[in-house]
Design an enzyme around this catalytic site. Structure first.
Site, PDB file in Angstrom:
ATOM      1  N   SER A 240       7.020  -7.198 -34.064  1.00  0.00           N
ATOM      2  CA  SER A 240       6.795  -8.497 -33.439  1.00  0.00           C
ATOM      3  C   SER A 240       6.087  -9.481 -34.378  1.00  0.00           C
ATOM      4  CB  SER A 240       6.013  -8.276 -32.145  1.00  0.00           C
ATOM      5  OG  SER A 240       6.060  -9.403 -31.342  1.00  0.00           O
ATOM      6  N   HIS A 443      10.954  -4.954 -25.650  1.00  0.00           N
ATOM      7  CA  HIS A 443      10.070  -5.344 -26.746  1.00  0.00           C
ATOM      8  C   HIS A 443       8.916  -4.354 -26.920  1.00  0.00           C
ATOM      9  CE1 HIS A 443       8.678  -8.323 -29.640  1.00  0.00           C
ATOM     10  NE2 HIS A 443       7.461  -8.162 -29.183  1.00  0.00           N
TER      11      HIS A 443
END
Ligand SMILES: *[C@@H]1O[C@H](CO)[C@@H](O)[C@H](O)[C@H]1NC(C)=O
Ligand SMILES: *[C@@H]1O[C@H](CO)[C@@H](O)[C@H](O)[C@H]1NC(C)=O
Ligand SMILES: *[C@@H]1O[C@H](CO)[C@@H](O)[C@H](O)[C@H]1NC(C)=O
Ligand SMILES: *[C@@H]1O[C@H](CO)[C@@H](O)[C@H](O)[C@H]1NC(C)=O
Ligand SMILES: *[C@@H]1O[C@H](CO)[C@@H](O)[C@H](O)[C@H]1NC(C)=O
Length: 465
Positions: A240, A443
């Protein structure tokens, strides 16, 4: 702006309906947590929810029209919001005195504790950056192994890569003989230190974003690790915002490209044009929050903060907490995959996440989303003085020449596949681009998934050779 106000209203409605769910299910709270979870059903629900969101993000739906809402006046909204924060703070302080947070052994251990428990070996270092921040980084040493550095995303820490114990990325890398280094960017629970600034008093401490992560923190830690191990190169695995910072570093200081043998980018967030609906709303509403929040609030969800404690209390409250925090908040923002983030393990996660960051870091992230440009921090009227241009300059991705391998997934509500492909096209040296086969991989699954040690980490480790 208008849309952001609507999003705020929607968040408030979600909160009201949550309160309703909460009051309804408190009586059932004592029933066993695990019996509520049916993995088969959850997967079906997940696919259904995903299809629903996909259908509606394609259509031009006016959510306010749908809910029959009229626009709120911003001035009134602002006033109410500040008094609301004050009320919540007073209430929470009283409330906190009366409660205990539910935790697990792994939720209570810090990185050192977890490493001792699962691996039996760990070192900690303080690395001081050129601008005076003191970063605490961890290492599972192996003198004969190749060096690999792991970098975390927004609100995360070193811990997120080891909480899964013997199924974690850190454990698996150590088993394979790597010399494993794990980052903690400035301002999180481990790196909340500076040689002169006091994070509790000096607002200046919090004046940072992924730009400083890349230019100061990463450069210092990479040099420190190479110097300590007497090596020429290391590999980096980022997740990320931990990847955005690597792109910042290599575009601003291209000499670092050659210091990286391979860069494995897990869900590399650089563009945010096809994030999920909730994430989009949050990105839209962030500038409004930034305008109305008092200047004193510079740290967001700090590890020792009241906000975090309330969050942990609410979220660790049995099945209700899981429904509230995972289903309604985290899964909405990052992708829904309850099989891979089961309630029992979620309790351990809550002992580590969120680990704190700066308001400016979140704002920079939101700017990238709102402008659809991977650019430097937007200082508005001051841009002209700082950059010599009216808008902040883009990070020049043509300067990123290191070997990049990307891992992305179909149910990632932060990094959509369109944005991932756009990044792939703009990088000159993508050696591998993998879309995970498992449909619901989200995610957060890159960090926490119970199956990551089967379906992701072996492939990641293969890329390092
Ligand atoms: C779980 O859900 C599936 C599909 O709805 C159902 O067939 C199965 O019997 C359920 N299992 C349990 C243990 O409840
Ligand atoms: C979407 O909605 C807006 C506002 O209602 C309208 O102006 C616009 O033309 C619509 N776009 C499409 C593609 O329907
Ligand atoms: C260190 O790494 C080497 C080779 O990578 C491996 O053979 C050895 O077992 C590792 N040592 C430890 C203590 O893990
Ligand atoms: C590298 O290590 C040497 C000796 O330990 C030290 O003198 C030097 O300052 C270090 N350089 C960096 C960049 O850390
Ligand atoms: C990138 O990978 C290739 C092939 O493995 C290798 O020859 C090259 O040296 C790598 N680049 C860097 C900067 O290490």
């Amino acid at each position: 702006m208008d849309l952001a106000v609507k999003a705020l209203v929607i968040i408030l409605i979600i909160q009201c309906s949550t309160a309703h769910v909460l009051s309804k299910s408190l009586s059932e709270e004592d029933s066993s947590t695990t019996s509520c979870v049916n993995a088969t059903r959850r997967t079906e629900d997940g696919l259904r929810l995903k299809r629903f969101v996909q259908t509606y993000s394609l259509k031009n739906v006016s959510i306010s029209g749908l809910l029959g809402l009229t626009n709120l006046k911003k001035a009134n909204g602002a006033l109410d919001f500040i008094s609301l924060i004050k009320k919540v703070r007073t209430f929470s302080t009283q409330f906190l005195r009366t409660i205990t947070v539910h935790n697990t052994e792994d939720g209570l251990l810090d990185f050192t504790g977890l490493a001792k428990k699962y691996i039996g070996m760990v070192k900690a270092y303080n690395v001081i950056t050129k601008d005076g921040y003191i970063l605490k980084i961890f290492r599972i040493p192996n003198k004969s192994g190749n060096v690999v550095l792991i970098t975390h995303g927004i609100l995360c820490s070193s811990d997120d890569f080891i909480i899964r114990g013997k199924s974690s990325l850190v454990y698996m890398l150590a088993q394979k003989g790597y010399d494993v280094w794990v980052m903690n960017f400035r301002g999180n629970r481990y790196s909340r230190n500076h040689i002169t600034l006091n994070p509790d008093i000096d607002a200046e401490f919090w004046s940072y974003s992924m730009h400083e992560f890349g230019v100061y923190d990463l450069s210092a830690v990479i040099d420190f690790a190479l110097n300590t191990t007497n090596k020429e190169q290391l590999s980096v695995i980022g997740h990320s915002e931990g990847t955005s910072s690597v792109f910042v570093l290599t575009s601003m200081m291209p000499e670092y490209n050659d210091k990286m043998k391979v860069f494995v980018a897990l869900s590399p967030v650089v563009y945010l044009s096809d994030s999920g609906l909730a994430m989009k709303a949050l990105i839209r509403v962030a500038p409004i929050f930034n305008e109305i929040l008092p200047f004193e609030i510079q740290e967001v969800l700090g590890y020792q903060s009241l906000e975090r404690k309330v969050f942990q209390y609410l979220c660790s409250h049995g099945q209700v907490g899981y429904e509230l925090c995972y289903n309604l908040i985290l899964a909405a923002l990052t992708g829904y995959d309850p099989y891979n983030l089961e309630p029992e393990f979620f309790l351990s996660v809550l002992g580590h996440f969120p680990a704190g960051t700066s308001r400016k870091n979140i704002m920079h992230f939101a700017q990238v989303g709102n402008s659809d440009r991977f650019a430097r921090y937007d200082y508005g009227a001051y841009n002209k003085d700082i950059y010599g241009t009216r808008t902040p300059p883009n990070y020049d991705l043509t300067k990123v020449t290191c070997n990049v391998t990307m891992f992305v997934s179909k149910n990632d509500a932060i990094l959509g596949l369109k944005s991932a492909e756009r990044l792939k096209k703009e990088l000159s040296n993508v050696r591998g681009y993998y879309v995970l086969k498992y449909e619901l991989f989200s995610h957060l699954d890159f960090l926490y998934a119970r199956d990551a040690h089967n379906i992701l980490y072996p492939q990641v480790i293969n890329m390092l050779n």
